[in-house]
Design an enzyme around this catalytic site. Structure first.
Site, PDB file in Angstrom:
ATOM      1  N   ASN A 164     107.789 -12.858  -1.586  1.00  0.00           N
ATOM      2  CA  ASN A 164     107.870 -14.241  -2.061  1.00  0.00           C
ATOM      3  C   ASN A 164     108.086 -14.177  -3.570  1.00  0.00           C
ATOM      4  OD1 ASN A 164     107.546 -16.905  -2.742  1.00  0.00           O
ATOM      5  ND2 ASN A 164     105.533 -17.144  -1.778  1.00  0.00           N
ATOM      6  N   ARG A 169     110.949 -15.151   1.475  1.00  0.00           N
ATOM      7  CA  ARG A 169     110.796 -16.606   1.441  1.00  0.00           C
ATOM      8  C   ARG A 169     111.886 -17.149   0.531  1.00  0.00           C
ATOM      9  NH1 ARG A 169     105.564 -20.129  -0.582  1.00  0.00           N
ATOM     10  NH2 ARG A 169     106.436 -22.141  -0.046  1.00  0.00           N
ATOM     11  N   HIS A 199     107.490 -26.332   2.350  1.00  0.00           N
ATOM     12  CA  HIS A 199     106.309 -25.713   2.999  1.00  0.00           C
ATOM     13  C   HIS A 199     106.591 -25.457   4.479  1.00  0.00           C
ATOM     14  CE1 HIS A 199     103.611 -27.855  -0.164  1.00  0.00           C
ATOM     15  NE2 HIS A 199     103.718 -26.586  -0.503  1.00  0.00           N
ATOM     16  N   ARG A 212     102.137 -32.385  -9.546  1.00  0.00           N
ATOM     17  CA  ARG A 212     103.263 -33.273  -9.244  1.00  0.00           C
ATOM     18  C   ARG A 212     102.769 -34.688  -8.954  1.00  0.00           C
ATOM     19  NH1 ARG A 212     105.012 -29.082  -5.261  1.00  0.00           N
ATOM     20  NH2 ARG A 212     106.281 -27.586  -6.400  1.00  0.00           N
TER      21      ARG A 212
END
Ligand code: AMP
Length: 396
Positions: free
Chosen positions: A7, A90, A179, A240
């Protein structure tokens, strides 16, 4: 077969070596500050730890360090790189091109690069991770697993914005969702706890971490999710904002002189808990609230209320849910936060059982007579990557 899951972020790289014979994690680690003075490296293999600081200029140097550590004679996990069957990566954005994971070929890598404009901050380092593995382990298969792919089953009424249609046809502006590996993992686990065939299940997944998103699942497929073209849309997160009236941007930019990049950086990195309160971490915000910081309490209340509104909306999206599932950092650990969210649905008979709602518990946390079951299931974002990688390389 052992799969190396990568990742890669802009300056970091997380990895896990998973033995697919029993899906056990043989090694895991993190490289931080790649390309910055003083790169940190840490690998854990059982109770054996390799930890050091050494400058690494790019992802290729970081992958080289990972492979050295994995094969370290004393503290490594494998005797030779031959034990690694393939690498699973990923990748942030699959756009509409990738509805499933894909073997990395010249052609698919080109298609992944074509999607850079949709998420440059993540897509570029994800590609750097793939290219680093190709450079350091030539001939070893690489598989790209996309954060967006699981959400590709959304119907147009859920994924289109009500803006000129040409923005979709010309620029691919639509809601994608993120996600995906977490939502997919939880979507696979939930029916086991409900004791039902996945085809007959309808539920709402709340992935509540530093980044948070919800998905509405019917018959194993996503019918809606809270993140949009980018991960900025949706519920309130650590840094966020989640949903905001777009006109706010122009108004603030006019008042502060910020340009659009600074404005979006503020909405992505300096908003949510971080903007409303003392920190991006729910634990810090709650600690402040407990000491009487009224603004911190308001931040928690906004987070809770926005989540309740999304869950309410997704009850309609799935036409009556069998379950609401909590996962990720806050969902797995903050039992009080989950209970507070569900308290908003007491009017419709959804009830948490305090005896079941304990940290570390896995499975149903609602009362026997709750009209909708509530579950807590720890997520696993690496395993779906390893599983897809195995499946794809097994077909070669
Ligand atoms: P994740 O992004 O899934 O790793 O989740 C990280 C977030 O989980 C942190 O920013 C915290 O806000 C939250 N978190 C982790 N542990 C706890 C806890 N015990 N109580 C409340 N929040 C927690």
């Amino acid at each position: 077969m052992k799969i190396l899951v990568i990742n890669a972020g802009s300056s970091s790289l997380k990895f896990q070596l998973i033995d697919m014979d029993d899906e056990s994690v043989k090694a895991k680690g993190l490289v931080e500050r790649i390309g910055i003075e003083g790169t940190h490296f840490k690998q854990t293999v059982g109770d054996k730890v390799i930890k050091f600081t050494r400058n690494m200029a790019d992802h290729t140097e970081a992958i080289t360090a990972v492979l050295e550590a994995l094969t370290d004679k004393e503290n490594g996990a494998i005797a030779s790189l031959d034990e690694i069957g393939a690498c699973g990566h990923r990748v942030l954005h699959g756009g509409e091109t990738f509805k499933q994971s894909a073997l990395v070929t010249e052609e698919s890598l080109k298609a992944i690069e074509d999607l850079i404009p949709l998420g440059p901050l993540h897509q570029r380092p994800n590609i750097a991770g793939i290219k680093a593995c190709q450079a350091v382990m030539p001939g070893k298969p690489n598989v790209a697993v996309f954060d967006t792919a699981f959400h590709q089953t959304m119907p147009p009424k859920a994924f289109l914005y009500a803006v000129p249609y040409a923005y979709y046809t010309d620029y691919k502006v639509r809601r994608y969702g993120f996600h995906g590996t977490s939502h997919r993992f939880i979507a696979g686990e939930t029916p086991k706890y409900l004791g039902k065939d996945p085809k007959d299940c309808k539920f709402i997944i709340c992935h509540l971490g530093n980044g948070s998103s919800l998905s509405a699942i019917v018959g194993g497929k996503v019918v809606d999710t809270s993140m949009g073209l980018t991960p900025l849309e949706g519920v309130v997160m650590g840094t966020r904002s989640g949903d905001v009236d777009p006109a706010v941007l122009e108004y603030i930019m006019d008042n502060t002189g910020m340009d659009i990049h600074e404005m979006l950086n503020t909405l992505n990195k300096k908003s949510g808990f971080a903007g409303l309160s003392v920190s991006s971490d729910m634990r810090d915000v709650k600690a402040a609230a407990a000491k009487g910081d009224a603004q911190a309490q308001t931040a928690v209340d906004i987070w809770t209320y926005r989540l309740q509104k999304y869950i309410g909306a997704y009850m309609a999206a799935v036409q009556g849910a069998d379950a609401i599932v909590f996962t990720a950092g806050i969902g797995e650990n903050d039992t009080e936060a989950c209970a507070d969210v569900i308290a908003g649905f007491a009017w419709m008979g959804i009830k948490i059982d305090p005896a079941r709602n304990v940290r570390g518990a896995c499975g149903i946390i609602s009362t026997d007579d709750s009209t909708v079951k509530v579950l807590r299931i720890p997520t696993n974002e690496e395993l779906p990557i390893a599983r897809d990688t195995l499946e794809i390389v097994s077909r070669l």
